[in-house]
Design a protein around this motif. Sequence first.
Motif, PDB file in Angstrom:
ATOM      1  N   MET A   1      -5.757  -4.678   4.796  1.00  0.00           N
ATOM      2  CA  MET A   1      -6.298  -3.313   4.830  1.00  0.00           C
ATOM      3  C   MET A   1      -6.327  -2.676   3.446  1.00  0.00           C
ATOM      4  N   GLY A   2      -7.512  -2.226   3.034  1.00  0.00           N
ATOM      5  CA  GLY A   2      -7.565  -1.358   1.859  1.00  0.00           C
ATOM      6  C   GLY A   2      -7.683  -2.044   0.515  1.00  0.00           C
ATOM      7  N   GLY A   3      -7.531  -3.364   0.452  1.00  0.00           N
ATOM      8  CA  GLY A   3      -7.684  -4.028  -0.842  1.00  0.00           C
ATOM      9  C   GLY A   3      -6.455  -3.934  -1.703  1.00  0.00           C
ATOM     10  N   PRO A   4      -6.355  -4.801  -2.735  1.00  0.00           N
ATOM     11  CA  PRO A   4      -5.131  -4.901  -3.544  1.00  0.00           C
ATOM     12  C   PRO A   4      -4.795  -3.628  -4.320  1.00  0.00           C
ATOM     13  N   GLU A   5      -5.790  -2.901  -4.829  1.00  0.00           N
ATOM     14  CA  GLU A   5      -5.496  -1.672  -5.597  1.00  0.00           C
ATOM     15  C   GLU A   5      -4.794  -0.653  -4.707  1.00  0.00           C
ATOM     16  N   ILE A   6      -5.316  -0.538  -3.498  1.00  0.00           N
ATOM     17  CA  ILE A   6      -4.770   0.467  -2.590  1.00  0.00           C
ATOM     18  C   ILE A   6      -3.401   0.025  -2.060  1.00  0.00           C
ATOM     19  N   GLU A   7      -3.255  -1.273  -1.791  1.00  0.00           N
ATOM     20  CA  GLU A   7      -1.953  -1.786  -1.338  1.00  0.00           C
ATOM     21  C   GLU A   7      -0.883  -1.552  -2.399  1.00  0.00           C
ATOM     22  N   ARG A   8      -1.238  -1.795  -3.649  1.00  0.00           N
ATOM     23  CA  ARG A   8      -0.277  -1.595  -4.755  1.00  0.00           C
ATOM     24  C   ARG A   8       0.125  -0.119  -4.836  1.00  0.00           C
ATOM     25  N   LEU A   9      -0.848   0.738  -4.661  1.00  0.00           N
ATOM     26  CA  LEU A   9      -0.580   2.170  -4.710  1.00  0.00           C
ATOM     27  C   LEU A   9       0.388   2.577  -3.591  1.00  0.00           C
ATOM     28  N   ILE A  10       0.146   2.041  -2.409  1.00  0.00           N
ATOM     29  CA  ILE A  10       1.021   2.365  -1.271  1.00  0.00           C
ATOM     30  C   ILE A  10       2.440   1.867  -1.543  1.00  0.00           C
ATOM     31  N   GLN A  11       2.543   0.657  -2.123  1.00  0.00           N
ATOM     32  CA  GLN A  11       3.867   0.116  -2.437  1.00  0.00           C
ATOM     33  C   GLN A  11       4.608   1.009  -3.439  1.00  0.00           C
ATOM     34  N   LEU A  12       3.888   1.526  -4.443  1.00  0.00           N
ATOM     35  CA  LEU A  12       4.512   2.396  -5.447  1.00  0.00           C
ATOM     36  C   LEU A  12       4.915   3.734  -4.833  1.00  0.00           C
ATOM     37  N   PHE A  13       4.044   4.261  -3.996  1.00  0.00           N
ATOM     38  CA  PHE A  13       4.354   5.531  -3.329  1.00  0.00           C
ATOM     39  C   PHE A  13       5.592   5.396  -2.440  1.00  0.00           C
ATOM     40  N   ALA A  14       5.740   4.226  -1.810  1.00  0.00           N
ATOM     41  CA  ALA A  14       6.868   4.016  -0.896  1.00  0.00           C
ATOM     42  C   ALA A  14       8.199   4.049  -1.633  1.00  0.00           C
ATOM     43  N   LYS A  15       8.161   3.901  -2.983  1.00  0.00           N
ATOM     44  CA  LYS A  15       9.398   3.941  -3.775  1.00  0.00           C
ATOM     45  C   LYS A  15       9.741   5.355  -4.217  1.00  0.00           C
ATOM     46  N   VAL A  16       8.848   6.316  -3.951  1.00  0.00           N
ATOM     47  CA  VAL A  16       9.125   7.707  -4.309  1.00  0.00           C
ATOM     48  C   VAL A  16      10.238   8.216  -3.400  1.00  0.00           C
ATOM     49  N   PRO A  17      11.318   8.810  -3.994  1.00  0.00           N
ATOM     50  CA  PRO A  17      12.402   9.321  -3.153  1.00  0.00           C
ATOM     51  C   PRO A  17      11.866  10.274  -2.078  1.00  0.00           C
ATOM     52  N   GLY A  18      12.294  10.072  -0.865  1.00  0.00           N
ATOM     53  CA  GLY A  18      11.846  10.927   0.226  1.00  0.00           C
ATOM     54  C   GLY A  18      10.679  10.340   0.993  1.00  0.00           C
ATOM     55  N   LEU A  19      10.009   9.351   0.410  1.00  0.00           N
ATOM     56  CA  LEU A  19       8.903   8.705   1.115  1.00  0.00           C
ATOM     57  C   LEU A  19       9.331   7.308   1.536  1.00  0.00           C
ATOM     58  N   GLY A  20       8.835   6.855   2.667  1.00  0.00           N
ATOM     59  CA  GLY A  20       9.033   5.468   3.088  1.00  0.00           C
ATOM     60  C   GLY A  20       7.658   4.844   3.213  1.00  0.00           C
ATOM     61  N   PRO A  21       7.576   3.612   3.714  1.00  0.00           N
ATOM     62  CA  PRO A  21       6.279   2.947   3.842  1.00  0.00           C
ATOM     63  C   PRO A  21       5.270   3.738   4.682  1.00  0.00           C
ATOM     64  N   ARG A  22       5.768   4.352   5.749  1.00  0.00           N
ATOM     65  CA  ARG A  22       4.860   5.079   6.649  1.00  0.00           C
ATOM     66  C   ARG A  22       4.265   6.308   5.974  1.00  0.00           C
ATOM     67  N   SER A  23       5.142   7.128   5.394  1.00  0.00           N
ATOM     68  CA  SER A  23       4.636   8.355   4.773  1.00  0.00           C
ATOM     69  C   SER A  23       3.859   8.036   3.505  1.00  0.00           C
ATOM     70  N   ALA A  24       4.194   6.925   2.833  1.00  0.00           N
ATOM     71  CA  ALA A  24       3.434   6.510   1.655  1.00  0.00           C
ATOM     72  C   ALA A  24       1.994   6.184   2.063  1.00  0.00           C
ATOM     73  N   ARG A  25       1.853   5.444   3.136  1.00  0.00           N
ATOM     74  CA  ARG A  25       0.535   5.082   3.625  1.00  0.00           C
ATOM     75  C   ARG A  25      -0.271   6.332   3.984  1.00  0.00           C
ATOM     76  N   ARG A  26       0.409   7.275   4.637  1.00  0.00           N
ATOM     77  CA  ARG A  26      -0.263   8.505   5.056  1.00  0.00           C
ATOM     78  C   ARG A  26      -0.691   9.327   3.841  1.00  0.00           C
ATOM     79  N   ALA A  27       0.184   9.422   2.842  1.00  0.00           N
ATOM     80  CA  ALA A  27      -0.125  10.209   1.641  1.00  0.00           C
ATOM     81  C   ALA A  27      -1.292   9.586   0.886  1.00  0.00           C
ATOM     82  N   VAL A  28      -1.256   8.259   0.731  1.00  0.00           N
ATOM     83  CA  VAL A  28      -2.324   7.578  -0.010  1.00  0.00           C
ATOM     84  C   VAL A  28      -3.656   7.726   0.714  1.00  0.00           C
TER      85      VAL A  28
END
Length: 195
Positions: A1-28
Motif C-alpha cells: 500500500m502506498g509505495g516505498p516513499e509513503i511507507e518510509r514516511l509512515i515508519q518515521l512518523f511511527a517513531k514520533v513520541p506519542g504516535l504508534g503505527p496506527r496513528s502514524a498511518r492516519r496522520a500521513v
Amino acid sequence: MGGPEIERLIQLFAKVPGLGPRSARRAVLKLLQYPEARMLPLAQAMAAAARAVKHCALCGNLDSVNPCAICADPKRDHTMICVVETVADLWALERSGVHPGLYHVLGGTLSALGGTGPDDLNIRPLLARVQPGDVQEIILALSATVDGAATSHFLTDRLAASGVHVTRVAQGVPIGGALDVLDDGTLATALRARR
Ligand SMILES: [Zn+2]
C-alpha cells in the motif's frame, strides 16, 4: 500500500513520541490529501528546525540561538535560577509564566539503581554558574520521587558553600517530566510555595 516513499514516511512518523503505527498511518494519510498546503510546509519547517536547533551552553535549553533567548534576556531576573530535570519541564514552566528568572536543565536525576551519578548530569556547570556571586536564589523544581529528593539533597549540599539561598517547590506536586500536564494554577502555587 502506498509505495516505498509513503511507507518510509509512515515508519518515521511511527517513531514520533506519542504516535504508534496506527496513528502514524492516519496522520500521513491526512497529510497526503493536502501535499502542497500541509505536507511541504511541515517538511520545510522540520528541516529548518533541525538545522537551527542548539543546546544553550548556559542552561541546557533548546533554542535556535546560543545562549538561548531566556538566558540572553536582560529583563529576566538573573539572580534566580530554577533547576529542572528536562527541557520539557523548562518549557512547561515557561508557558505558565510563573518564573521570572533563569533556568538550569539537569538532564535527569541521580539514580543509584539506574547508575546515574553527579558527573552524568549537568551539575558541574550549575555550580560554575553560581560561582561569580550574582545568583541569589536556586529553586529546585525536581520530581517528588525518591531520586528527585536525593538529587535535591545532593544539590542543596553542594550549593551550601556558595552562600546562595536554596529553595524547593512545594512537596507532593508530581513534577519532573510531568510538569507538562499540570495546569498553570498548580504550577504557580507550587513555585510560590517554595521553601
Ligand atoms: Zn539558556
